[in-house]
Design an enzyme around this catalytic site. Structure first.
Site, PDB file in Angstrom:
ATOM      1  N   HIS A  58      -2.591  10.466  -1.287  1.00 44.01           N
ATOM      2  CA  HIS A  58      -3.061   9.316  -2.050  1.00 44.01           C
ATOM      3  C   HIS A  58      -2.824   9.538  -3.541  1.00 44.01           C
ATOM      4  O   HIS A  58      -2.420   8.639  -4.256  1.00 44.01           O
ATOM      5  CB  HIS A  58      -4.550   9.083  -1.796  1.00 44.01           C
ATOM      6  N   LYS A  94      -8.985 -14.031  16.714  1.00 46.75           N
ATOM      7  CA  LYS A  94      -9.165 -13.575  15.330  1.00 46.75           C
ATOM      8  C   LYS A  94     -10.576 -13.120  14.985  1.00 46.75           C
ATOM      9  O   LYS A  94     -10.952 -13.124  13.817  1.00 46.75           O
ATOM     10  CB  LYS A  94      -8.700 -14.679  14.360  1.00 46.75           C
ATOM     11  N   GLU A 108       0.837  -1.193   0.000  1.00 47.15           N
ATOM     12  CA  GLU A 108       0.000   0.000   0.000  1.00 47.15           C
ATOM     13  C   GLU A 108       0.869   1.239   0.000  1.00 47.15           C
ATOM     14  O   GLU A 108       1.447   1.618   1.019  1.00 47.15           O
ATOM     15  CB  GLU A 108      -0.919   0.009   1.224  1.00 47.15           C
ATOM     16  N   ASP A 137       1.323 -14.147  12.847  1.00 47.87           N
ATOM     17  CA  ASP A 137       0.079 -14.598  12.242  1.00 47.87           C
ATOM     18  C   ASP A 137      -0.737 -13.370  11.825  1.00 47.87           C
ATOM     19  O   ASP A 137      -1.236 -12.634  12.672  1.00 47.87           O
ATOM     20  CB  ASP A 137      -0.700 -15.437  13.269  1.00 47.87           C
TER      21      ASP A 137
END
Lengths: 401, 401, 401, 401
Positions: free
Chosen positions: C396, C226, C97, C301
């Site tokens: 951006h 999670k 990104e 993870d």
């Protein structure tokens, strides 16, 4: 009398059937006597109510044995600068929690001295969300698609059941094969849950017939009624209303014995950061207290305090003072139906100038919602001020015990 | 009389000061008259209360002008198989929402015929969480560390303020420089908020003195009081109580006109999946209704309905029927203090055999909590059954309007 | 080669069984070729990995066909003033990104120039919560009671499965007949999920045997692993860590092209009020971005980004500037196990001086957690600053496309 | 080379400025060498990437020093019966968590043998929600009113910035004087965050100019991006997609070594009741695992795993088996932009037949979302089955360590 008690004892007469044979006053008396005997307790005070009950036993309360009396205190005058509520109001608060009325009263004083609080309604709609079972995911999509393209048909079915209500929104959501259809209605001066439930039954029938969706429950909890739910924060339920007031540094110091900077810090650390860390949906100090007291006084459904507790309180620093606001995303209120017609409750609504249907329809419920929001703002101001001045514990010691 | 009204009008006498000069009954009357004149409305019915108010104006309600009367219906007999509550009970429900008493009554009937509901208390503790400001993150850690290693010292400070309460837990959480200290107390038969607030003030003082933490607010919203908050679900607040009952297929069919499989499906799609999709903290059908009605009848703090609404309802299939349960993670109740001493409320507590302090202390409040949980279970059963049989809309049409 | 492909095609050889017959590199190559043929696509770049895979195919990834390459940028130097991490660090961020590394880098610059950020660990424990079925509510209470009074017995059973882990907590919660037992362990330098799962299996066995509780699932979602869950905010999971830094008005103006007051307002309206109105459990600007990038770089993870996103960012006004902090209630990290041993990930851990087991055990994981928290703080600072200066969109446009 | 290192050391050359003077490969090499020297660690493996980086250093990652390699395993074939994805797919999973690929693979096997899973997209829209400051509550209402009545004007301003995006929704919410405007766009094959941010800047400008609303931040957290938030559950963000499959009793027994009734009970007690009691927004077993692995393999933004974790898994009993589904309310994905163009990631998208822009535009992203949902379903099936058969701990012991 003894004869009825005998039959109740034997089971040949049911408790709920007393009104079939007796006038309401007598039915309630016999029932109360029966319960007194069965439990060996006296319910004399419960029985010494002074309200008229002819309609009550039909509309408000089955198996009635009497009435509980909740003290009503008054806070005000409260200056409200709303779209529907304009002027000074005395706010009736039915409560047994010492210090509450005094607290709200102090907040009213601040607001009124500051020239009153602005208040506006941002959204208005009572909801019900039936849940259907689809056969599978494809079927769920078909059902949702059908609903989107037949909105008018569904509205017609729903609105056929009511002379007042109007369908103003319909959205769908799924959880696997469960399809939830959230129907929203403008219910004017009624809180509207009954109206909306009946209308939704017809809408559900139409959907079911056309799509083969199997109606599981008329309320699928996406409504969401009387449970704390984000959907009500995000999309609103009942009236969405916000109130705000600008207070000068001087006024804050004089009335709350604290300063603007402290007030801002208390709100930040308690109402915002504290609620965030608590995993809370309510970012306020005591909105539920004021709403509960007003709801009981005015014949509202007190279980809706749950929705009301989703309030957000903010304080902006401004030159020479602060602007304090409260936003109530979900406030279900009405001035007709429910307990609004009972003698004492009706007087409380009257005291606020909102009893009965408004002109135009809806105006009274909106005025009522505006007053509630400003009263909640008064409660917020007062409790934040008290915390800022660190005399909450002292107040409890003096008044609350 | 006119003299007082005159002085009120001129502002030389304050509304809240009437009790300083007059006996309670007269003070309330003068105040009511003043409000009537100011607003041009009649409050005659509000004024025709029959409860004794000498203590009420001191302990329960400032600026009193009268009382609102809420109809009380009775549901039962309800067979409870608790640790503290054993036997048959008639449950008093103060409500203005038609169909509610009838609904609970039907659930009571099912439970009683099934041999009663099991109910147990899983946790017991009222909480208050002051918030402090630390200088920085290192300081916040020091404060937390100090608290962990001085638990006894903090408990002593807190318990010095009360003859009944006992500190049973203390946990810390931070949000940046805001340090929250959640103190938990066994408050016996009291709901305990006032007791805990006063005790927390002393605990906060001890913490502040030793660590330099700056007390910002005695309640930092991690308590969490009267806001829907996950912390109360996860850690409990007040009594954590659960009730369950096994119903046979036959009983379900007979009483609820639906079948076991449908009941399970309604609960799954509405109470579990629906609440999940709504972002709700309540996974039940109508717990708040029953809690609100019982709380108002029995002099509890009705704003605590918010905590009560965090209930989870489950239905397990078992051979030949189903086991239905409700879990209330956070039920703040008391049988002394608050509104429990007012005449009519006291009678309602008496009706349940829980008025006043228990023997041993705490036994009455626990018994009360057990009865409430089973009454909530009755309400769940009845509404799920009605939805299953799809006559909710019909019930509203007949009873609710 | 063709022979294997033939057998795979016929089904006489299973894709996952290739490692039984071939060395890892060949097994992966054959499998990739098979998938290429089956799908008619080229996976040549996936196949041109340069990491050693002998352990990878055994420990990290079944059915391996290659590796994806994620660009790693570096932010820093970042000055950390922790208990375990002290000094300057270069933070490796694996991301695709655009603008992310630049954004964090700017925040690092501010922190380092301000003299570094304080950071402390407030809690440490990995959890697993098996769910059991009780027969009824009474049985559920018995199970909970047994657990409370047999903590040592349960700990012994659990700890017998591991040489490192130590049980540090056990709490119970019920939902009707479902009994959840949340076990907490100190897992030293391991993230610890596997260790804890294995230990919990033994604990569950002990509970089941003694109480008749029926084990339904080793993970009952009260862990919570999670999924965004309040229980992790309230009670912590993994490391609970907070970081803060004081910035002067001048530094804020110079680096972020905005002023202190604006920074405070952006944080208030966006991170606090905005998140409140969104029904969010995360009160931050972009914590997940930094955690994801660090986790992927360092072999953590990545699904644990969910827990990491529960961060709260606060800004306190202080004389001449502001104190900005971030609190991460639930950060599951480890420096051994999982993907930490893979060549490239190991280098990233090494870059931070935290690869492998610490001395004493746990020190590396804690140091790592402290660095992550400060890196998240850098990200918060930078994004809030950019929003304050209203050049997010511009950033951006320039970098992100 | 040494010259650059020298200048970096002295500070006369900035780390991020290397690409201004060197070709990307050399810039990355010099930067890596510099970091190696500064930290005294070797980053050789990070440096041995094989992807082309000319665009990467411009579009995906500033300050690049190399690449981390994440093993990719494959699960499948997976039979998908979607609207956009039809047929057999091999699913690439980038993961370092042992047992994950094997687990998903087992679920794929069940789905494929059952004839494939249905999957449908229910909603599609990427959002951004700027926050504005109003002067007071009245002003906030004016701003909201203006927005409602100038939707077309706002859409025009927003859409002028993009050739692909189309504004599909606009809603407002307030928190006191903070006005949040949630803009929704159809972003076709792009995940769309950048496009939407740029478009929102123009929309915000239009709103600000017309109403005097003061733009505080282009993202006001009601978007909600990368934080777990109810607004995304309720209103959707990215693609809302659901998948379901019917499995026979026999297939469940054969593949999962458990039975239908157990599967249902595990889902009920863990995914529904357990998540409810945890205060969770995710009602699933391991959705985040599969989403993270697919996102990393396919060049998606891994911080969006947060949104993806809001999944709800349901199991309905049906004659002779069960219908299992998963609903993903908020799945932000794209097949162009972000990391989708990097060599290895592009191959993974290609493997699924979704690389690049679709025909018609949006078709590829939708196909991709459908495949992801079915892969998540596979993961749910497998983990629930494993828990039902109680061999989760065993699987961890064998594969996970």
């Amino acid at each position: 009398m003894e004869d009825y008690l005998e039959r109740l004892k034997k089971g040949s007469l049911k408790l709920y059937a007393l009104e079939d044979e007796l006038v309401p006053g007598d039915a309630v008396r016999v029932r109360r006597m029966y319960i007194e005997r069965e439990t060996g307790t006296s319910l004399q005070k419960l029985g010494s109510y002074t309200i008229a009950i002819d309609r009550v036993v039909q509309k408000n309360c089955e198996n009635m044995i009497g009435a509980v009396q909740v003290p009503v205190g008054v806070a005000g005058p409260l200056l409200v600068q709303g779209e529907f509520a304009k002027g000074l109001f005395y706010v009736p608060l039915a409560t047994t929690e010492g210090a509450l009325v005094a607290s709200v009263n102090r907040g009213c004083s601040a607001i009124t001295r500051a020239g009153g609080a602005d208040v506006r309604i941002f959204r208005d709609g009572m909801t019900r969300a039936p849940v259907f079972a689809a056969r599978d995911i494809s079927h769920a999509r078909e059902i949702c698609d059908w609903i989107v393209s037949h909105r008018q048909e569904i509205a017609s079915a729903a609105e056929g059941t009511t002379s007042h209500g109007k369908m103003t929104g319909i959205t769908t959501a799924i959880g696997g094969t469960s399809v939830f259809v959230r129907l929203e209605f403008d219910t004017k001066d009624a809180m509207g849950m009954n109206m909306v439930t009946i209308a939704s039954a017809k809408a559900a029938e139409a959907i079911s017939t056309a799509t083969g969706a199997h109606l599981i429950a008329l309320s699928g909890n996406l409504c969401t009624d009387k449970k704390p739910a984000a959907v009500n924060m995000v999309m609103g339920r009942g009236r969405t209303v916000a109130a705000g007031v600008g207070l000068s540094d001087d006024l804050i110091r004089e009335i709350f014995k604290t300063n603007t900077r402290t007030l801002i810090e208390v709100n930040m650390r308690k109402n915002l950061v504290g609620s965030a860390r608590a995993g809370s949906f309510g970012f306020n100090a005591q909105a539920a207290n004021i709403i509960a007291a007003l709801f009981i006084a005015c014949g509202q459904d007190p279980a809706h305090v749950v929705e009301g507790s989703l309030a957000v309180t903010t304080i902006d620093p401004v030159d020479g003072g602060a602007y304090i606001s409260v936003t109530l995303p979900s406030l279900p209120v009405g001035t007709i139906g429910g307990g609004t017609g009972i003698d004492t409750q009706h007087e409380c609504l009257n005291l606020l100038g909102v009893a009965g249907g408004g002109n135009p329809p809806g105006a009274n419920a909106k005025k009522f919602a505006e007053i509630i929001a400003v009263a909640v703002l008064a409660g917020e101001l007062s409790l934040l001020g008290a915390l800022g001045a660190q005399h909450l514990a002292r107040a409890h010691q003096q008044l609350g015990r």
